[in-house]
Design a protein around this motif. Structure first.
Motif, PDB file in Angstrom:
ATOM      1  N   HIS A   6       0.815  -1.218   0.000  1.00 39.84           N
ATOM      2  CA  HIS A   6       0.000   0.000   0.000  1.00 39.84           C
ATOM      3  C   HIS A   6       0.851   1.272   0.000  1.00 39.84           C
ATOM      4  O   HIS A   6       0.401   2.322  -0.453  1.00 39.84           O
ATOM      5  CB  HIS A   6      -0.922  -0.021   1.223  1.00 39.84           C
ATOM      6  N   ASP A   7       2.068   1.173   0.504  1.00 37.77           N
ATOM      7  CA  ASP A   7       2.982   2.317   0.510  1.00 37.77           C
ATOM      8  C   ASP A   7       3.945   2.279  -0.674  1.00 37.77           C
ATOM      9  O   ASP A   7       4.942   2.999  -0.685  1.00 37.77           O
ATOM     10  CB  ASP A   7       3.768   2.354   1.824  1.00 37.77           C
ATOM     11  N   LEU A   8       3.645   1.415  -1.637  1.00 40.35           N
ATOM     12  CA  LEU A   8       4.448   1.229  -2.850  1.00 40.35           C
ATOM     13  C   LEU A   8       5.817   0.619  -2.544  1.00 40.35           C
ATOM     14  O   LEU A   8       6.746   0.734  -3.349  1.00 40.35           O
ATOM     15  CB  LEU A   8       4.614   2.551  -3.619  1.00 40.35           C
ATOM     16  N   LYS A   9       5.932  -0.043  -1.418  1.00 33.87           N
ATOM     17  CA  LYS A   9       7.184  -0.700  -1.038  1.00 33.87           C
ATOM     18  C   LYS A   9       7.178  -2.136  -1.547  1.00 33.87           C
ATOM     19  O   LYS A   9       6.280  -2.908  -1.233  1.00 33.87           O
ATOM     20  CB  LYS A   9       7.352  -0.683   0.481  1.00 33.87           C
ATOM     21  N   PRO A  10       8.191  -2.522  -2.346  1.00 25.06           N
ATOM     22  CA  PRO A  10       8.202  -3.866  -2.927  1.00 25.06           C
ATOM     23  C   PRO A  10       8.857  -4.907  -2.019  1.00 25.06           C
ATOM     24  O   PRO A  10       9.606  -4.571  -1.091  1.00 25.06           O
ATOM     25  CB  PRO A  10       9.040  -3.675  -4.194  1.00 25.06           C
ATOM     26  N   LEU A  11       8.567  -6.147  -2.301  1.00 20.89           N
ATOM     27  CA  LEU A  11       9.285  -7.237  -1.655  1.00 20.89           C
ATOM     28  C   LEU A  11      10.743  -7.209  -2.105  1.00 20.89           C
ATOM     29  O   LEU A  11      11.041  -6.892  -3.256  1.00 20.89           O
ATOM     30  CB  LEU A  11       8.666  -8.580  -2.043  1.00 20.89           C
ATOM     31  N   LYS A  12      11.653  -7.553  -1.206  1.00 16.58           N
ATOM     32  CA  LYS A  12      13.067  -7.556  -1.563  1.00 16.58           C
ATOM     33  C   LYS A  12      13.355  -8.497  -2.722  1.00 16.58           C
ATOM     34  O   LYS A  12      14.206  -8.230  -3.567  1.00 16.58           O
ATOM     35  CB  LYS A  12      13.911  -7.945  -0.351  1.00 16.58           C
ATOM     36  N   ALA A  13      12.613  -9.603  -2.767  1.00 12.94           N
ATOM     37  CA  ALA A  13      12.842 -10.594  -3.812  1.00 12.94           C
ATOM     38  C   ALA A  13      12.493 -10.080  -5.206  1.00 12.94           C
ATOM     39  O   ALA A  13      12.879 -10.681  -6.206  1.00 12.94           O
ATOM     40  CB  ALA A  13      12.028 -11.853  -3.518  1.00 12.94           C
ATOM     41  N   SER A  14      11.773  -8.962  -5.281  1.00 13.74           N
ATOM     42  CA  SER A  14      11.373  -8.424  -6.578  1.00 13.74           C
ATOM     43  C   SER A  14      12.544  -7.826  -7.345  1.00 13.74           C
ATOM     44  O   SER A  14      12.489  -7.659  -8.567  1.00 13.74           O
ATOM     45  CB  SER A  14      10.306  -7.335  -6.392  1.00 13.74           C
ATOM     46  N   GLY A  15      13.611  -7.478  -6.610  1.00 12.82           N
ATOM     47  CA  GLY A  15      14.746  -6.832  -7.242  1.00 12.82           C
ATOM     48  C   GLY A  15      14.633  -5.320  -7.305  1.00 12.82           C
ATOM     49  O   GLY A  15      15.559  -4.643  -7.762  1.00 12.82           O
ATOM     50  N   PHE A  16      13.502  -4.777  -6.841  1.00 17.78           N
ATOM     51  CA  PHE A  16      13.305  -3.323  -6.798  1.00 17.78           C
ATOM     52  C   PHE A  16      13.458  -2.820  -5.373  1.00 17.78           C
ATOM     53  O   PHE A  16      13.185  -3.542  -4.408  1.00 17.78           O
ATOM     54  CB  PHE A  16      11.911  -2.951  -7.310  1.00 17.78           C
ATOM     55  N   SER A  17      13.850  -1.573  -5.235  1.00 18.98           N
ATOM     56  CA  SER A  17      13.887  -0.932  -3.923  1.00 18.98           C
ATOM     57  C   SER A  17      12.692  -0.001  -3.788  1.00 18.98           C
ATOM     58  O   SER A  17      12.048   0.360  -4.786  1.00 18.98           O
ATOM     59  CB  SER A  17      15.180  -0.121  -3.770  1.00 18.98           C
ATOM     60  N   HIS A  18      12.408   0.404  -2.549  1.00 12.97           N
ATOM     61  CA  HIS A  18      11.309   1.341  -2.319  1.00 12.97           C
ATOM     62  C   HIS A  18      11.580   2.661  -3.044  1.00 12.97           C
ATOM     63  O   HIS A  18      10.691   3.236  -3.681  1.00 12.97           O
ATOM     64  CB  HIS A  18      11.142   1.586  -0.817  1.00 12.97           C
ATOM     65  N   THR A  19      12.815   3.113  -2.977  1.00 11.32           N
ATOM     66  CA  THR A  19      13.175   4.366  -3.644  1.00 11.32           C
ATOM     67  C   THR A  19      12.944   4.279  -5.143  1.00 11.32           C
ATOM     68  O   THR A  19      12.455   5.225  -5.771  1.00 11.32           O
ATOM     69  CB  THR A  19      14.637   4.728  -3.358  1.00 11.32           C
ATOM     70  N   GLN A  20      13.285   3.148  -5.732  1.00 16.08           N
ATOM     71  CA  GLN A  20      13.073   2.979  -7.173  1.00 16.08           C
ATOM     72  C   GLN A  20      11.596   3.074  -7.528  1.00 16.08           C
ATOM     73  O   GLN A  20      11.216   3.713  -8.519  1.00 16.08           O
ATOM     74  CB  GLN A  20      13.639   1.637  -7.642  1.00 16.08           C
TER      75      GLN A  20
END
Length: 224
Positions: free
Chosen positions: A194-208
């Motif tokens: 909901h805060d647009l924060k991805p799972l670490k396993a996705s390979g994306f960071s929250h900042t990205q």
């Protein structure tokens, strides 16, 4: 006014007494976005700061404001629930009218979660140039059987919803079943909450993901 990372920032109160922050574009704004906070965090939360400063750097002036209940919390430190919906909507109307008096050009509205939902209820009424929702609460937590989408079927304002695929208030599978207006575009962020924060396993960071949201919004709001 004092100068901040994204340009000149006007911090104070609007005529109705609600706190607001103006993040102006250093090279001049091509459009303005009024961005409201969610139910539990203020207008200067890290999420809201990232959005406002990122958009200002890309030529979009951002006006943030606080609903009355959050402004009161800022004064006494006591957590309280949001004001009744009718009051939230009137506060939105007041802020929109005051911003419209001060700026020319396209004026969009939107917000994080609850702030975006309240904006969606007024977008057509106000004649906003666009509606931007970040993590739209399609239903209350734990109540997917009671979606808040009736008005979304008839919405005429060009709308961009940036949503996390695993948002607990509206994931990709649930939203696929809703009857949404053709004016609405939903942009999905991979594995985000909901805060647009991805799972670490996705390979994306929250900042990205936040930067991606900023770029998409800026491209939508700036005139061609």
């Amino acid at each position: 006014m004092s100068k901040g990372p994204s340009g000149f920032i006007d911090a104070g109160q609007c005529e109705s007494g609600l706190p607001w922050l103006w993040d102006d574009a250093p090279q001049g704004a091509e459009a303005t976005l009024i961005l409201a906070h969610g139910a539990g965090a203020p207008m200067d939360s890290p999420f809201m700061q990232h959005m406002a400063q990122g958009l200002a750097a890309r030529g979009v002036r951002v006006v943030r404001f606080e609903f009355a209940y959050m402004a009161q919390r800022r004064l006494d430190g006591r957590k309280r629930p949001p004001n009744p919906q009718a009051q939230l909507l009137q506060q939105w109307r007041d802020v929109y009218a005051q911003v419209r008096q001060r700026v020319a050009g396209p004026l969009a509205i939107g917000g994080k979660s609850m702030g975006g939902r309240m904006a969606s209820l007024l977008a057509d009424e106000l004649g906003a140039s666009a509606l931007i929702c970040l993590g739209y609460p399609f239903y209350a937590a734990g109540k997917p059987e009671k979606p808040r989408v009736v008005h979304m079927a008839e919405l005429r304002t060009p709308t961009l919803i940036i949503q996390g695929e695993r948002d607990a208030l509206g994931n990709r599978q649930a939203v696929a079943g809703y009857d949404l207006s053709p004016a609405i575009e939903v942009h999905w962020l991979q594995a985000a909450d909901h805060d647009l924060k991805p799972l670490k396993a996705s390979g994306f960071s929250h900042t990205q993901h936040l930067d991606s949201a900023v770029q998409i919004i800026a491209e939508r709001l700036r005139p061609d």
